[in-house]
Design an enzyme around this catalytic site. Structure first.
Site, PDB file in Angstrom:
ATOM      1  N   ALA A   1       0.830  -1.212   0.000  1.00  0.00           N
ATOM      2  CA  ALA A   1       0.000   0.000   0.000  1.00  0.00           C
ATOM      3  C   ALA A   1       0.860   1.257   0.000  1.00  0.00           C
ATOM      4  O   ALA A   1       1.983   1.261   0.492  1.00  0.00           O
ATOM      5  CB  ALA A   1      -0.894   0.003   1.228  1.00  0.00           C
TER       6      ALA A   1
ATOM      7  N   ASP B   1       0.292   3.314  -4.869  1.00  0.00           N
ATOM      8  CA  ASP B   1      -0.834   3.726  -5.707  1.00  0.00           C
ATOM      9  C   ASP B   1      -2.026   4.035  -4.793  1.00  0.00           C
ATOM     10  O   ASP B   1      -2.973   3.273  -4.698  1.00  0.00           O
ATOM     11  CB  ASP B   1      -1.174   2.620  -6.717  1.00  0.00           C
ATOM     12  CG  ASP B   1      -2.162   3.104  -7.768  1.00  0.00           C
ATOM     13  OD1 ASP B   1      -2.536   4.295  -7.731  1.00  0.00           O
ATOM     14  OD2 ASP B   1      -2.569   2.292  -8.624  1.00  0.00           O
ATOM     15  N   LYS B   2      -1.935   5.172  -4.115  1.00  0.00           N
ATOM     16  CA  LYS B   2      -2.923   5.496  -3.079  1.00  0.00           C
ATOM     17  C   LYS B   2      -4.323   5.670  -3.649  1.00  0.00           C
ATOM     18  O   LYS B   2      -5.314   5.401  -2.980  1.00  0.00           O
ATOM     19  CB  LYS B   2      -2.527   6.774  -2.345  1.00  0.00           C
ATOM     20  CG  LYS B   2      -1.325   6.597  -1.411  1.00  0.00           C
ATOM     21  CD  LYS B   2      -0.996   7.883  -0.688  1.00  0.00           C
ATOM     22  CE  LYS B   2       0.334   7.836   0.029  1.00  0.00           C
ATOM     23  NZ  LYS B   2       0.273   7.281   1.387  1.00  0.00           N
TER      24      LYS B   2
ATOM     25  N   THR C   1      -3.391   3.870   1.130  1.00  0.00           N
ATOM     26  CA  THR C   1      -4.495   4.051   2.042  1.00  0.00           C
ATOM     27  C   THR C   1      -5.432   5.141   1.559  1.00  0.00           C
ATOM     28  O   THR C   1      -4.988   6.248   1.211  1.00  0.00           O
ATOM     29  CB  THR C   1      -3.983   4.390   3.461  1.00  0.00           C
ATOM     30  OG1 THR C   1      -3.231   3.297   3.955  1.00  0.00           O
ATOM     31  CG2 THR C   1      -5.109   4.732   4.416  1.00  0.00           C
TER      32      THR C   1
ATOM     33  N   ASN D   1       9.264   8.679   4.913  1.00  0.00           N
ATOM     34  CA  ASN D   1       8.102   9.427   4.428  1.00  0.00           C
ATOM     35  C   ASN D   1       7.211   9.863   5.574  1.00  0.00           C
ATOM     36  O   ASN D   1       7.084   9.187   6.586  1.00  0.00           O
ATOM     37  CB  ASN D   1       7.313   8.609   3.396  1.00  0.00           C
ATOM     38  CG  ASN D   1       6.175   7.821   4.007  1.00  0.00           C
ATOM     39  OD1 ASN D   1       5.084   8.346   4.231  1.00  0.00           O
ATOM     40  ND2 ASN D   1       6.423   6.548   4.331  1.00  0.00           N
TER      41      ASN D   1
ATOM     42  N   GLY E   1       1.278  11.307   5.157  1.00  0.00           N
ATOM     43  CA  GLY E   1       0.073  11.656   5.912  1.00  0.00           C
ATOM     44  C   GLY E   1      -1.218  11.381   5.156  1.00  0.00           C
ATOM     45  O   GLY E   1      -2.170  12.175   5.217  1.00  0.00           O
TER      46      GLY E   1
ATOM     47  N   ASN F   1      -6.785  -0.639   0.941  1.00  0.00           N
ATOM     48  CA  ASN F   1      -6.293  -0.312   2.278  1.00  0.00           C
ATOM     49  C   ASN F   1      -6.994   0.956   2.763  1.00  0.00           C
ATOM     50  O   ASN F   1      -6.973   1.981   2.093  1.00  0.00           O
ATOM     51  CB  ASN F   1      -4.774  -0.128   2.158  1.00  0.00           C
ATOM     52  CG  ASN F   1      -4.083   0.222   3.456  1.00  0.00           C
ATOM     53  OD1 ASN F   1      -4.503   1.121   4.159  1.00  0.00           O
ATOM     54  ND2 ASN F   1      -2.995  -0.468   3.748  1.00  0.00           N
TER      55      ASN F   1
ATOM     56  N   ASN G   1      -5.577  -0.189   8.123  1.00  0.00           N
ATOM     57  CA  ASN G   1      -4.260   0.356   8.451  1.00  0.00           C
ATOM     58  C   ASN G   1      -4.329   1.078   9.789  1.00  0.00           C
ATOM     59  O   ASN G   1      -4.873   2.180   9.874  1.00  0.00           O
ATOM     60  CB  ASN G   1      -3.819   1.302   7.332  1.00  0.00           C
ATOM     61  CG  ASN G   1      -2.452   1.906   7.582  1.00  0.00           C
ATOM     62  OD1 ASN G   1      -1.779   1.548   8.552  1.00  0.00           O
ATOM     63  ND2 ASN G   1      -2.038   2.816   6.732  1.00  0.00           N
TER      64      ASN G   1
ATOM     65  N   ASN H   1       2.226   8.503  10.578  1.00  0.00           N
ATOM     66  CA  ASN H   1       2.072   9.898  10.157  1.00  0.00           C
ATOM     67  C   ASN H   1       0.688  10.486  10.377  1.00  0.00           C
ATOM     68  O   ASN H   1       0.395  11.574   9.923  1.00  0.00           O
ATOM     69  CB  ASN H   1       2.463  10.019   8.677  1.00  0.00           C
ATOM     70  CG  ASN H   1       3.891   9.557   8.445  1.00  0.00           C
ATOM     71  OD1 ASN H   1       4.786   9.939   9.194  1.00  0.00           O
ATOM     72  ND2 ASN H   1       4.098   8.714   7.455  1.00  0.00           N
TER      73      ASN H   1
ATOM     74  N   TYR I   1       7.578  -2.371  -1.546  1.00  0.00           N
ATOM     75  CA  TYR I   1       7.453  -0.934  -1.791  1.00  0.00           C
ATOM     76  C   TYR I   1       8.844  -0.365  -2.104  1.00  0.00           C
ATOM     77  O   TYR I   1       9.195  -0.161  -3.268  1.00  0.00           O
ATOM     78  CB  TYR I   1       6.794  -0.197  -0.622  1.00  0.00           C
ATOM     79  CG  TYR I   1       6.389   1.230  -0.979  1.00  0.00           C
ATOM     80  CD1 TYR I   1       7.299   2.118  -1.549  1.00  0.00           C
ATOM     81  CD2 TYR I   1       5.097   1.696  -0.766  1.00  0.00           C
ATOM     82  CE1 TYR I   1       6.935   3.400  -1.912  1.00  0.00           C
ATOM     83  CE2 TYR I   1       4.730   2.988  -1.119  1.00  0.00           C
ATOM     84  CZ  TYR I   1       5.658   3.830  -1.691  1.00  0.00           C
ATOM     85  OH  TYR I   1       5.286   5.100  -2.054  1.00  0.00           O
TER      86      TYR I   1
END
Ligand SMILES: Cc1cc2nc3c(=O)[nH]c(=O)nc-3n(C[C@H](O)[C@H](O)[C@H](O)COP(=O)(O)O)c2cc1C
Length: 339
Positions: free
Chosen positions: A60, A63-64, A84, A109, A112, A137, A170, A175, A316
């Site tokens: 995850a 590709d949010k 997410t 990262n 957020g 996610n 998640n 963050n 990732y």
């Protein structure tokens, strides 16, 4: 080909190159070009009642918004996890919020949960041609108080249920303030109970039971890992994803950007993540599948996660540093290590 592309991508800012790579993969997916490269061999596995063509998936966060599902699938991933995603769109933290620690093959990262919201994601899923295993996610909006986090997860569950092969909850991003507190004690138990009840209702309504995986952090004591695993198992959840990024900085202390706030991923989190997988496997004894992520930069690293007790792995940071060739390498190494 990635060997030629990477130096160009790494000349851009990390977030600039991320966006460009995502656009390229998305466009290549639309044109059917990502499927032209050498594909990994078939290594079918059954996990959570789903059939995976191979055990190596996309983790995850890359590709949010689900803009490049067909592109990633074409590269040979055995499954693709998007998100997410939060109920409402949100911008995430101020930039810069993504840093490459190249010498350590690592990333920090503090994005957020920047994302276009769940409605936009569902439109993307509808437009995709992909028919394989799609994980979605879900998370909570930054301005939803953590005491009301369950409301956001239930909205996410309701909205994505019909579109997902499995759903990841998640509770381990570092963050979103307070999010990780949901991994422990009564907060965890009450969240899991709400999720399980809603999953049962949705299964009846849709005539299909969609499995739920809980994604956890690597920053726990062994005792905490065991308690969390017991709660997730006792609540009837379907899998655990281990792990998200770490707040630790072991091994990168003196490198540029090491002092930036956020989650560290890539090679430096590998051992920590594998340790969590091992402790989970010891506690769960095969009764609940484990999906491993964290520091897989080579085929050997992927095989190590399977040997530690995972049924599936996700990439990732390794994908950023090694490119699509890592997918095939990981599948081959897992196949070679099979008894
Ligand atoms: C830039 C970035 C963004 C991420 N965003 C998410 C996210 O939105 N949701 C999530 O569950 N994990 C997210 N992750 C965590 C990854 O999915 C993965 O669990 C973690 O990075 C460890 O794997 P790796 O060492 O292979 O990167 C993100 C990681 C990175 C580097």
């Amino acid at each position: 080909m990635y060997d030629a592309l990477r130096p160009l991508l790494f000349k851009l800012s990390p977030e600039g190159s991320h966006e460009l790579a995502l656009d390229l993969i998305s466009a290549a997916g639309r044109l059917g070009l990502t499927g032209l490269g050498r594909q990994p061999g078939r290594l079918p596995v059954q996990v959570m009642g789903l059939e995976f063509p191979n055990p190596v998936g996309l983790a995850a966060g890359l590709d949010k918004n689900g803009t490049a599902i067909d592109g990633f699938a074409g590269l040979g991933f055995g499954f693709v996890e998007i998100g997410t995603v939060t109920p409402r769109p949100q911008p995430g933290n101020p930039k810069p919020r993504l840093f490459r620690l190249e010498q350590a093959e690592a990333i920090i990262n503090r994005m957020g949960f920047n994302n276009a919201g769940v409605d936009a994601l569902i439109e993307r899923v509808r437009a995709a041609r992909f028919k394989g295993v799609l994980g979605i996610n879900i998370g909570k909006n930054a301005d939803t108080p953590v005491e009301r986090a369950v409301d956001d997860y239930l909205i996410g569950l309701d909205r994505v249920y019909a579109h997902a092969s499995y759903i990841t909850v998640n509770v381990s991003s570092p963050n979103t303030p307070g999010l990780r507190s949901l991994q422990f004690g009564d907060a965890l138990k009450s969240l899991l109970e709400s999720l399980r009840q809603r999953q049962e209702d949705l299964a009846v309504r849709h005539g299909r039971r969609v499995p739920i995986a809980i994604k956890i952090a690597p920053d726990m004591t062994d005792e905490e890992i065991v308690l969390t695993a017991q709660a997730i198992r006792d609540a009837g959840m379907d899998a655990i994803i281990a792990t998200n990024t770490t707040l630790g900085r072991e091994g990168v202390e003196n490198l540029p950007y090491a002092a930036e706030a956020g989650g560290l991923s890539g090679a430096p989190v590998r051992e920590k993540s594998t340790h969590v997988v091992r402790v989970l496997a010891g506690e769960l004894g095969g009764r609940l599948p484990i999906i491993a992520a964290g520091g897989i930069l080579s085929g050997e690293d992927a095989a190590e996660k399977i040997a530690a007790g995972a049924s599936l792995v996700q990439l990732y940071s390794g994908f950023i540093y090694r490119g699509p060739a890592l997918i095939r390498e990981a599948v081959d190494a897992i196949a070679a290590a099979r008894p």
